[in-house]
Scaffold this motif. Structure first.
Motif, short mmCIF file in Angstrom:
data_model
loop_
_atom_site.label_atom_id
_atom_site.label_comp_id
_atom_site.label_asym_id
_atom_site.label_seq_id
_atom_site.Cartn_x
_atom_site.Cartn_y
_atom_site.Cartn_z
N LYS A 5 0.89 -1.21 -0.05
CA LYS A 5 0.15 -0.06 -0.07
C LYS A 5 1.09 1.37 0.05
O LYS A 5 0.29 2.36 -0.27
N THR A 6 2.17 1.03 0.33
CA THR A 6 2.91 2.40 0.37
C THR A 6 3.62 2.60 -1.08
O THR A 6 4.41 3.61 -1.01
N CYS A 7 3.55 1.67 -1.85
CA CYS A 7 3.96 2.07 -3.14
C CYS A 7 3.21 3.11 -4.00
O CYS A 7 2.13 3.41 -3.72
N GLY A 8 3.89 3.69 -4.77
CA GLY A 8 3.45 5.13 -5.68
C GLY A 8 2.38 4.45 -6.65
O GLY A 8 1.66 5.41 -6.72
N LEU A 9 2.30 3.40 -6.97
CA LEU A 9 1.44 2.87 -7.97
C LEU A 9 1.32 1.20 -7.47
O LEU A 9 2.22 0.53 -7.55
N VAL A 10 0.02 1.24 -6.93
CA VAL A 10 -0.25 -0.14 -6.15
C VAL A 10 -1.08 -0.79 -7.10
O VAL A 10 -1.94 -0.57 -8.11
N VAL A 11 -0.83 -2.12 -7.33
CA VAL A 11 -1.37 -3.30 -8.08
C VAL A 11 -1.96 -4.39 -7.15
O VAL A 11 -1.43 -4.57 -6.42
N GLN A 12 -3.20 -4.92 -7.94
CA GLN A 12 -3.74 -5.81 -7.02
C GLN A 12 -3.51 -7.37 -7.62
O GLN A 12 -3.90 -8.26 -7.12
N ASP A 13 -2.49 -7.26 -8.56
CA ASP A 13 -2.18 -8.74 -9.40
C ASP A 13 -1.43 -9.61 -7.99
O ASP A 13 -0.45 -9.01 -7.91
#
Length: 83
Positions: A5-13
């Motif tokens: 969740k702290t990533c600048g671009l969050v992916v749900q894969d």
């Protein structure tokens, strides 16, 4: 870029690592840097798709980035344009 969740671009894969990859600016170029377990797939327009495993590559032209598996089997890709 990743599931964390702290990533600048969050992916749900689920095939993406918590902290999977990053894009770094170096001078006048942008570099894709893989930091993952499953690799990052880079498909530049007009070129064959390549897998990065703890490697980096310049983002040139147009293309797609897929985390953990090839873009052809991905339900979501990151597109880029670099001119």
């Amino acid at each position: 870029i990743g599931r964390e969740k702290t990533c600048g671009l969050v992916v749900q894969d689920p095939r993406a690592s918590r902290v999977h990859a990053s894009i770094e600016r170096r001078g006048d170029k942008f570099m894709l840097v893989d930091q993952s377990t499953n690799g990052t797939w880079l498909a530049r327009e007009g070129e064959a798709e390549v897998k990065l495993s703890r490697e980096e590559a310049p983002l040139l032209g147009r293309g797609r980035i897929s985390l953990g598996h090839p873009a052809a089997t991905s339900q979501s890709c990151i597109t880029f344009v670099s001119e």
